[in-house]
Design an enzyme around this catalytic site. Structure first.
Site, PDB file in Angstrom:
ATOM      1  N   HIS A 145       0.838  -1.206   0.000  1.00  0.00           N
ATOM      2  CA  HIS A 145       0.000   0.000   0.000  1.00  0.00           C
ATOM      3  C   HIS A 145       0.872   1.255   0.000  1.00  0.00           C
ATOM      4  CE1 HIS A 145      -3.518   2.491   1.360  1.00  0.00           C
ATOM      5  NE2 HIS A 145      -2.545   3.190   1.944  1.00  0.00           N
ATOM      6  N   GLU A 146       1.903   1.270   0.841  1.00  0.00           N
ATOM      7  CA  GLU A 146       2.767   2.450   0.932  1.00  0.00           C
ATOM      8  C   GLU A 146       3.638   2.613  -0.318  1.00  0.00           C
ATOM      9  OE1 GLU A 146       2.038   4.514   3.072  1.00  0.00           O
ATOM     10  OE2 GLU A 146       0.846   3.216   4.382  1.00  0.00           O
ATOM     11  N   HIS A 149       1.566   4.188  -2.921  1.00  0.00           N
ATOM     12  CA  HIS A 149       1.498   5.648  -2.759  1.00  0.00           C
ATOM     13  C   HIS A 149       2.678   6.309  -3.472  1.00  0.00           C
ATOM     14  CE1 HIS A 149      -1.871   6.684  -0.282  1.00  0.00           C
ATOM     15  NE2 HIS A 149      -1.510   5.947   0.759  1.00  0.00           N
ATOM     16  N   GLU A 223      -6.687   6.881  -1.538  1.00  0.00           N
ATOM     17  CA  GLU A 223      -6.502   5.696  -0.695  1.00  0.00           C
ATOM     18  C   GLU A 223      -7.018   4.431  -1.369  1.00  0.00           C
ATOM     19  OE1 GLU A 223      -4.939   5.019   2.293  1.00  0.00           O
ATOM     20  OE2 GLU A 223      -4.095   6.982   1.846  1.00  0.00           O
TER      21      GLU A 223
END
Length: 298
Positions: A145-146, A149, A223
């Site tokens: 997930h990071e 980003h 997100e």
């Protein structure tokens, strides 16, 4: 005290960069006698609006390390640190970006964040609480997930959006202040009166609230894409499992600069419009409805 010092340092840097830029561009005062020069005002608002946004972006990695005490893994001291490095390297390669710095910060609360001024100059950090309470497949999904980003360029995109919003907040607030001062109160003296200053402050607060609603809407939208990217990099079931695990935990607190890029966030005190993250149930439902061929980064 540390956060106050970092806040003051950031604002001093913003003022210095903005004033230097205005001087280099030769932008004069936006108040000329009793008249408002809209061209100069817009340049003033543009420079100050983007200076704050991009100074914060340029300092983001350093600020993150200072404010959370995150320790970058230079040489792994144990198998867990080696696994973290190897996992992020593998995901970064799959996402087509340079491997971010990987760090751990001491916090009992489960969270992680990404920051940095570009895709190839970034930092991914996880809390000791997240490592302690999550299974490895779930941690892998959080890391994905990071990394998503970073690969999606979310930090730069948010900085650009914030710069635009800041510009229009400053620009329109000063126009409202001018109208109140010169038209409503019929002030004919040169310079800024107290009415102008007070109205400007109030207008910036009100326009700033509207700007925050827009920024938080975009943050929530982003997100979902980071979850999608995390599922692509670490597996859909792992990403769903990580989000479900987070439902059973108290969200970890992060400093304001990193909060929008954390894996989760505490509920907003001001309602749904000001939340940086969608509800975990909505994120899980979105992923469950996503097919394998819809998973991607960027």
């Amino acid at each position: 005290m540390k956060r106050i010092g970092l806040f003051l340092l950031t604002n001093i840097a913003v003022m210095a960069v903005a004033m230097l830029t205005l001087n280099l561009l030769g932008v004069g005062s936006y108040m000329q006698g009793t008249s408002l020069n809209l061209g100069n005002l817009f340049m003033f608002a543009l420079v100050f609006g983007f200076a704050g946004s991009f100074v914060s972006l340029a300092m983001s990695k350093w600020m993150a390390k200072m404010s959370t005490g995150a320790q970058v893994i230079e040489t792994p001291r144990n198998q867990d640190e080696q696994w973290l490095l190897d996992t992020v390297r593998r995901q970064a390669e799959k996402a087509g970006i340079k491997c971010p710095e990987v760090a751990i910060y001491d916090s009992p609360e489960p969270n992680a964040f990404a920051t940095g001024m570009s895709k190839n100059n970034s930092l991914v950090a996880v809390s000791t609480g997240l490592l302690r309470f999550m299974q490895r497949n779930e941690v892998e999904a959080v890391l994905g997930h990071e990394v998503a980003h970073v690969a999606n360029g979310d930090m730069v995109t948010m900085a650009l959006l914030q710069g635009i919003l800041n510009t229009f907040v400053i620009f329109f607030a000063k126009i409202v202040a001018y109208v109140v001062d010169r038209v409503v109160l019929k002030n004919e003296e040169e310079g800024h009166s107290w009415a102008f200053i007070i109205t400007d402050i109030v207008a910036q607060i009100l326009f700033g609230i509207l700007a925050s609603i827009i920024a938080m809407w975009f943050s929530r939208y982003r997100e979902f894409h980071a979850d999608n990217g995390g599922a692509y990099l670490a597996g859909k079931e792992n990403m769903i499992a990580a989000l479900k695990r987070l439902q059973t935990m108290q969200p970890g607190h992060l400093p304001d600069q990193m909060a929008a890029f954390g894996i989760s966030a505490a509920p907003s005190s001001f309602g749904d419009l000001f939340k940086s993250h969608p509800d975990l149930a909505d994120r899980i439902a979105k992923l469950e409805a996503t097919t394998q061929d819809q998973l991607k980064v960027a």
